[in-house]
Design an enzyme around this catalytic site. Structure first.
Site, PDB file in Angstrom:
ATOM      1  N   GLN A 187       0.801  -1.148  -0.030  1.00  0.00           N
ATOM      2  CA  GLN A 187      -0.070  -0.084  -0.090  1.00  0.00           C
ATOM      3  C   GLN A 187       0.839   1.357  -0.058  1.00  0.00           C
ATOM      4  O   GLN A 187       0.316   2.405  -0.277  1.00  0.00           O
ATOM      5  CB  GLN A 187      -1.059   0.021   1.217  1.00  0.00           C
ATOM      6  CG  GLN A 187      -2.057  -1.186   1.288  1.00  0.00           C
ATOM      7  CD  GLN A 187      -3.327  -0.985   0.254  1.00  0.00           C
ATOM      8  OE1 GLN A 187      -3.318   0.022  -0.455  1.00  0.00           O
ATOM      9  NE2 GLN A 187      -3.735  -1.889  -0.252  1.00  0.00           N
ATOM     10  N   CYS A 329     -10.077  -7.495   1.489  1.00  0.00           N
ATOM     11  CA  CYS A 329      -9.446  -8.893   1.279  1.00  0.00           C
ATOM     12  C   CYS A 329      -9.956  -9.739   2.173  1.00  0.00           C
ATOM     13  O   CYS A 329      -9.794 -11.113   2.258  1.00  0.00           O
ATOM     14  CB  CYS A 329      -7.970  -8.793   1.578  1.00  0.00           C
ATOM     15  SG  CYS A 329      -7.029  -7.573   0.877  1.00  0.00           S
TER      16      CYS A 329
HETATM   17  N1  PMP Z   1      -0.592  -7.053   1.210  1.00  0.00           N
HETATM   18  C1  PMP Z   1      -1.353  -6.026   1.362  1.00  0.00           C
HETATM   19  C2  PMP Z   1      -0.969  -4.979   2.421  1.00  0.00           C
HETATM   20  C3  PMP Z   1      -2.382  -5.701   0.407  1.00  0.00           C
HETATM   21  O1  PMP Z   1      -3.355  -4.620   0.645  1.00  0.00           O
HETATM   22  C4  PMP Z   1      -2.770  -6.740  -0.634  1.00  0.00           C
HETATM   23  C5  PMP Z   1      -4.005  -6.567  -1.453  1.00  0.00           C
HETATM   24  N2  PMP Z   1      -4.926  -6.313  -0.746  1.00  0.00           N
HETATM   25  C6  PMP Z   1      -1.960  -7.715  -0.537  1.00  0.00           C
HETATM   26  C7  PMP Z   1      -0.932  -7.999   0.130  1.00  0.00           C
HETATM   27  C8  PMP Z   1      -2.118  -8.816  -1.857  1.00  0.00           C
HETATM   28  O2  PMP Z   1      -1.635  -8.259  -2.821  1.00  0.00           O
HETATM   29  P1  PMP Z   1      -2.151  -9.153  -4.165  1.00  0.00           P
HETATM   30  O3  PMP Z   1      -3.358  -8.707  -4.509  1.00  0.00           O
HETATM   31  O4  PMP Z   1      -1.056  -8.483  -5.272  1.00  0.00           O
HETATM   32  O5  PMP Z   1      -1.883 -10.526  -4.094  1.00  0.00           O
END
Ligand code: PMP
Length: 389
Positions: A187, A329
């Protein structure tokens, strides 16, 4: 019958961002030019290899590292998996000495769940606590670090509330006991200038789709010489650290996105719009509580609690506002956000929180409309519950 369709207002940029036009164009051109396999010895492969090297060098120049210290992955989830599992596995092969892994209580599930999985392989995992602002407790970190600590993982900026962490201090504390320091900067990258030399971390994860780049590509910075065991076995690509044919056009898309982010580094107007949103909600929605910190926070992120209003019900009533209950997420599961709980909220309070994450494309008109829509929706949900209007 006429149905009025209101335009959507996208305030969910911590979940993902819209790819920039320059990124789409660069990638489209690369798709037809660099489709060779960068591991092939013939001219088409070598041309793709040169394009890949260019992309890596370009990304590395924004991080302040060498191109050879970057491994391209499918995204930050994979990068975090590789960082934690790869370092742990390498240590067990090498000298079987250190088994202690520390992670902050507010890490992304792609760190927390890997750490949990490593316990089955003998890892001793502990969490570092955070304060009510989501800021890591450095005393707790110091008290938990021992000569047995192998790896510490602390995210540079939190996806749910935006809190940013003192990475230089964290890395220094790790190195004092000979532990490696990993940070998930997913982020952070593209929003705040990042200087690896200043942080001095050993591993760093990031993802292109959070900075108006393509989905499906991320990176792991691995300090030169740091022992890491490949998690994806196969053809020995990327120096044997991550097998699999590299998507060169996407790598170029990532590099283009990062370059564009560096050229558009003024987040002052975004911060001002975020504050306009908060003030507007305070004035019109009444009974809102700021959960994101005012200082040490990403400029685009605001998590707010609408007291007495369930966030899912609020989102259902304010359908044109694309935002997130806690974290995109984790909202597929009904569990309350572990981040909000670690910051001291209880389950009910956590269920009343919404995260708004702006971008540089967010406009004043959108923020004003969002305030109106959200405050009307909050009034509606409260009155439907028979409570205060
Ligand atoms: N780490 C953080 C802090 C995130 O915000 C995210 C995505 N929500 C991820 C990891 C995972 O990233 P990706 O979608 O590229 O797998």
């Amino acid at each position: 019958m006429n149905t009025l369709v209101l335009p959507l207002i996208y305030l969910d940029n911590n979940a993902t961002t819209q790819p920039r036009r320059v990124v789409i164009e660069a990638q489209a051109e690369a798709e037809s030019r660099y489709w060779g396999n960068s591991a092939s010895p013939h001219p088409l492969g070598q041309e793709a290899k040169r394009a890949l090297q260019f992309a890596k060098l370009s990304i590395a120049s924004h991080l302040g590292c060498k191109g050879s210290e970057l491994v391209l992955t499918s995204g930050a989830t994979e990068s975090n998996n590789l960082a934690l599992a790869g370092v742990f596995e390498a240590e067990q092969y090498r000298r079987k000495a250190r088994k202690h892994v520390l992670v902050s209580a507010i890490e992304h599930p792609s760190v927390l769940e890997v750490a949990e999985a490593l316990e089955a392989q003998g890892a001793i995992v502990e969490q570092i606590q955070v304060d009510t602002n989501g800021r890591i407790n450095l005393d707790d970190l110091h008290s938990k670090l021992t000569q047995h600590t192998l790896l510490v993982s602390v995210m540079a900026a939190n996806n749910e509330v935006g809190t940013i962490q003192p990475m230089t201090e964290v890395a220094e504390a790790c190195h004092q006991v000979g532990a490696f320091c990993h940070t998930d900067a997913t982020q952070w990258l593209g929003r705040i200038p990042l200087n690896l030399a200043e942080w001095n971390v050993d591993l760093l994860s990031a993802s292109a789709h959070k900075l108006h780049g393509p989905k499906g590509i991320g990176l792991l910075f691995i300090r030169e010489g740091l022992p890491i065991a490949e998690q994806q076995h196969g053809g020995g690509h990327q120096g044997g650290k991550r097998s699999g044919t590299v998507d060169v056009p996407r790598a170029l898309g990532f590099a283009t996105a990062l370059h564009a982010a560096a050229e558009n580094s003024d987040w002052g107007p975004v911060r001002a719009l975020r504050e306009r949103l908060f003030e507007g909600l305070v004035q019109s929605a009444a009974l809102v509580q700021r959960i994101s910190p005012i200082d040490n926070c990403l400029p685009n992120t605001l998590t707010v609690r609408f007291i007495g209003v369930d966030s899912q019900a609020l989102m259902a009533s304010a359908r044109t506002i694309c935002c997130s209950p806690g974290s995109a997420c984790s909202h597929a599961s009904p569990k309350p956000s572990h981040v909000l709980m670690a910051m001291g909220l209880d389950r009910d309070e956590a269920a009343e929180c919404l995260r708004f994450s702006l971008s540089q494309a967010t406009t004043t008109a959108e923020i004003d409309q969002a305030i109106k829509t959200l405050s009307e929706a909050a009034r509606y949900v409260r009155s439907a519950l028979g409570g205060f209007a």
